[in-house]
Design an enzyme around this catalytic site. Structure first.
Site, short mmCIF file in Angstrom:
data_model
loop_
_atom_site.label_atom_id
_atom_site.label_comp_id
_atom_site.label_asym_id
_atom_site.label_seq_id
_atom_site.Cartn_x
_atom_site.Cartn_y
_atom_site.Cartn_z
N ASP A 110 0.87 -1.16 0.25
CA ASP A 110 0.11 0.14 0.18
C ASP A 110 0.79 1.32 0.02
O ASP A 110 0.51 2.32 0.71
CB ASP A 110 -1.08 0.03 1.33
CG ASP A 110 -1.85 -1.01 1.25
OD1 ASP A 110 -1.91 -1.93 0.30
OD2 ASP A 110 -2.94 -0.96 1.99
N CYS A 159 -1.91 -2.40 7.75
CA CYS A 159 -1.98 -3.41 6.38
C CYS A 159 -0.56 -4.13 6.69
O CYS A 159 -0.81 -5.32 6.26
CB CYS A 159 -2.16 -2.53 5.27
SG CYS A 159 -4.04 -1.94 5.14
N LYS A 198 -6.93 -4.96 -2.92
CA LYS A 198 -7.58 -5.59 -1.83
C LYS A 198 -8.37 -4.29 -1.32
O LYS A 198 -8.55 -3.19 -1.74
CB LYS A 198 -6.56 -6.03 -0.73
CG LYS A 198 -5.72 -4.73 -0.11
CD LYS A 198 -4.60 -5.00 0.49
CE LYS A 198 -3.77 -4.06 1.33
NZ LYS A 198 -4.61 -3.22 2.29
#
Ligand SMILES: [Zn+2]
Length: 196
Positions: free
Chosen positions: A13, A138, A99
């Site tokens: 991310d 994450c 995701k």
């Protein structure tokens, strides 16, 4: 090329909304770009796979505060905030894993609702190196899932930064990852956001 002990790099991310100036900016989040690029080039040079996960939310999801979740709107599919940081290595050999698509789930982990585990197994990967944003969400959940799924994990402390909603969250995440078997490599103070 799937010999024993094959490794993969998972870059979590590293997107505009999680970097300074973004809607859910992580302090010094942009500092993960250089070390992750260096590693990505090394992995690709050795023909080892590199995966980049991205938060890829619908406009309406229970993940956002407006719909009962925790977070401001971020990384909505197709927006500039959802794009990878402009300086992050962009190489066609890398695989992008989207995701957080399910509007009923937070989707913190790169394994949650994705085919990442299957792709790693198809490549014969046994060990994953994980860095990115953010340490306490994450990255942590991706590390915990990888361990649970049977992969060895190196957590790249120099190449992750925390949200730190509470100032100890980053440090706690490091301890939690270590406690379940991740090897923490590098300066864990950076991963925990100490001194910010
Ligand atoms: Zn998100």
């Amino acid at each position: 090329m799937s010999g024993p002990g094959k490794k993969a790099l998972i870059i979590v991310d590293v997107q505009n909304d999680f970097c300074p100036g973004g809607s859910l900016a992580v302090a010094r989040g942009n500092e993960v770009v250089a070390p992750l690029n260096r590693l990505a080039r090394e992995f690709l040079d050795r023909n080892e796979p590199v995966f980049k996960t991205r938060d890829w939310h619908p406009e309406k999801t229970k993940h956002f505060a407006a719909y009962g979740g925790t977070w401001p709107v971020h990384c909505v599919q197709g927006t500039r905030g959802a794009e990878f940081h402009a300086n992050l290595l962009d190489d066609p050999r890398e695989t992008i894993i989207s995701k957080g698509i399910d509007e009923r789930a937070d989707g913190y982990s790169g394994f949650d609702g994705t085919n990442l585990a299957r792709l790693l197994r198809e490549e014969g990967v046994e060990e994953v190196w994980v860095g990115g944003l953010a340490t306490d969400y994450c990255v942590k959940h991706t590390v915990l899932d990888a361990l649970r799924l049977g992969f060895r994990v190196k957590a790249l402390a120099d190449a992750m930064r925390p949200v730190n909603l509470n100032p100890e969250d980053g440090e706690q995440a490091i301890q939690e990852m270590r406690a379940v078997g991740a090897e923490i490599v590098g300066d864990h103070k950076k991963a925990a956001g100490a001194g910010q």
